[in-house]
Design an enzyme around this catalytic site. Structure first.
Site, PDB file in Angstrom:
ATOM      1  N   ASN A 152       0.868  -1.179   0.000  1.00  0.00           N
ATOM      2  CA  ASN A 152       0.000   0.000   0.000  1.00  0.00           C
ATOM      3  C   ASN A 152       0.903   1.227   0.000  1.00  0.00           C
ATOM      4  OD1 ASN A 152      -1.863   2.037   0.419  1.00  0.00           O
ATOM      5  ND2 ASN A 152      -2.284   1.504   2.542  1.00  0.00           N
ATOM      6  N   TRP A 153       1.007   1.882  -1.155  1.00  0.00           N
ATOM      7  CA  TRP A 153       1.894   3.036  -1.276  1.00  0.00           C
ATOM      8  C   TRP A 153       1.378   4.268  -0.541  1.00  0.00           C
ATOM      9  CZ3 TRP A 153       3.658   3.409  -7.116  1.00  0.00           C
ATOM     10  CH2 TRP A 153       4.372   2.253  -7.450  1.00  0.00           C
ATOM     11  N   LYS A 154       0.088   4.244  -0.173  1.00  0.00           N
ATOM     12  CA  LYS A 154      -0.544   5.423   0.430  1.00  0.00           C
ATOM     13  C   LYS A 154      -0.340   6.636  -0.492  1.00  0.00           C
ATOM     14  CE  LYS A 154      -0.238   3.371   4.967  1.00  0.00           C
ATOM     15  NZ  LYS A 154      -0.167   3.590   6.425  1.00  0.00           N
ATOM     16  N   SER A 208       3.544  -2.133  10.247  1.00  0.00           N
ATOM     17  CA  SER A 208       5.006  -2.130  10.387  1.00  0.00           C
ATOM     18  C   SER A 208       5.615  -3.487  10.049  1.00  0.00           C
ATOM     19  CB  SER A 208       5.412  -1.681  11.794  1.00  0.00           C
ATOM     20  OG  SER A 208       4.982  -0.353  12.042  1.00  0.00           O
ATOM     21  N   HIS A 262      -9.599   1.054   5.017  1.00  0.00           N
ATOM     22  CA  HIS A 262      -8.322   1.261   5.696  1.00  0.00           C
ATOM     23  C   HIS A 262      -8.541   2.195   6.881  1.00  0.00           C
ATOM     24  CE1 HIS A 262      -4.194   2.571   6.465  1.00  0.00           C
ATOM     25  NE2 HIS A 262      -3.810   1.470   5.845  1.00  0.00           N
ATOM     26  N   GLU A 294      -7.069   4.681   7.954  1.00  0.00           N
ATOM     27  CA  GLU A 294      -6.944   6.110   7.644  1.00  0.00           C
ATOM     28  C   GLU A 294      -8.203   6.637   6.979  1.00  0.00           C
ATOM     29  OE1 GLU A 294      -2.151   5.460   7.277  1.00  0.00           O
ATOM     30  OE2 GLU A 294      -3.335   5.752   5.439  1.00  0.00           O
ATOM     31  N   GLY A 315       2.595   2.414  10.683  1.00  0.00           N
ATOM     32  CA  GLY A 315       3.522   3.519  10.506  1.00  0.00           C
ATOM     33  C   GLY A 315       4.215   3.963  11.774  1.00  0.00           C
ATOM     34  N   GLY A 321       3.010  -1.363   4.280  1.00  0.00           N
ATOM     35  CA  GLY A 321       2.986   0.073   4.047  1.00  0.00           C
ATOM     36  C   GLY A 321       4.326   0.599   3.583  1.00  0.00           C
ATOM     37  N   GLY A 322       5.048   1.252   4.480  1.00  0.00           N
ATOM     38  CA  GLY A 322       6.292   1.917   4.126  1.00  0.00           C
ATOM     39  C   GLY A 322       7.307   1.028   3.446  1.00  0.00           C
ATOM     40  N   GLU A 375      -5.170  -4.848  10.567  1.00  0.00           N
ATOM     41  CA  GLU A 375      -4.140  -3.844  10.794  1.00  0.00           C
ATOM     42  C   GLU A 375      -4.402  -3.128  12.113  1.00  0.00           C
ATOM     43  OE1 GLU A 375      -2.166  -2.200   6.893  1.00  0.00           O
ATOM     44  OE2 GLU A 375      -4.141  -1.336   7.157  1.00  0.00           O
TER      45      GLU A 375
END
Length: 249
Positions: free
Chosen positions: A15-17, A213, A100, A102, A177, A234-235, A171
């Site tokens: 997930n590049w966000k 993470s 998600h 967010e 994150g 994610g990251g 999640e």
């Protein structure tokens, strides 16, 4: 009866966000495209809407599929700023994230709206990845299972046929994150509860991913758990070699 792990194909999804640009994306996508495929693991990336065309060209014919990070609950119409499932399919999308944390927290999306988006995705020919998870306050209060049950309820109500076509991603919000990750045992406990809920609704084979993470250093221990079928990353998905190392785990 819980399905054995080897009947569920592993899935590692990035997930590049809201990250990337044409230049950095080109390098990242090229790195993913050149990675060595493992037939036992599906790889996918969910990219921002403006870069779907770039992803579809760069990944065409390869072993990495792609999707989007959200979808409208509506098929078409006067919904300025929304993107429909059919539009995503036009760009070769296979997947779409719905619910998600967010989106739930920043955009006020309810669990019913998440279920409605999952239906729209299914109707449009996409695989919805339904995200659920608790906040740190809820986790510390011992409310994890209750919160997730509430988030899943409208999705479970869609019925066995729909559930067989979706993916669920757990999640924990407190691990997204933050550099913190649930221990493999913590994650397995929640995944087992989700698995039981899905089985109770008649779906034995729905894949459940862990997100929060995830990195190459902890992926293998997470994937060793019986009810963890892969990861929503994610990251770490913004670095091709790290993402591929997670998949290799």
């Amino acid at each position: 009866m819980t399905a054995t792990k080897n009947t569920r194909t592993r899935l590692v999804m990035g997930n590049w966000k809201m990250n990337g640009n044409l230049a950095t994306n080109a390098e990242l996508l090229a790195g993913l495209h050149l990675g060595q495929p493992d037939p036992a693991v599906e790889l996918a990336v969910c990219v921002p809407f403006p870069y779907l065309a770039q992803a579809s060209v760069a990944l065409a014919g390869g072993h990495v599929s792609w999707g989007a990070q959200d979808v409208s609950a509506h098929a078409q119409g006067a919904y300025t700023g929304e993107v429909s499932a059919s539009m995503l399919v036009d760009f070769g999308c296979r997947w779409v994230l719905v619910g998600h944390s967010e989106r739930r927290s920043m955009h006020g999306e309810s669990s019913q709206l998440v279920a409605d988006k999952a239906v729209a995705a299914l109707d449009g020919g996409l695989v919805p990845v339904v995200c659920v998870g608790e906040t740190l306050t809820e986790q510390e209060a011992g409310q994890t299972n209750q919160v997730i049950a509430q988030q899943l309820a409208p999705v479970l109500a869609l019925g066995t046929e729909a559930l067989a076509k979706i993916v669920v991603a757990y999640e924990p919000v407190w691990a997204i994150g933050t550099g913190r990750s649930a221990t493999p045992e913590q994650a397995q406990h929640v995944h087992a509860a989700i698995r039981a809920s899905l089985a109770g609704a008649g779906s034995q084979q729905t894949r459940i991913l862990y997100g929060g993470s995830v990195k190459a250093s902890n992926a293998a221990s997470l994937f060793a758990m019986n009810d963890i079928d892969g990861a929503l990353v994610g990251g770490a998905s913004l670095v091709a070699q790290e993402f591929l190392r997670i998949a290799a785990a």
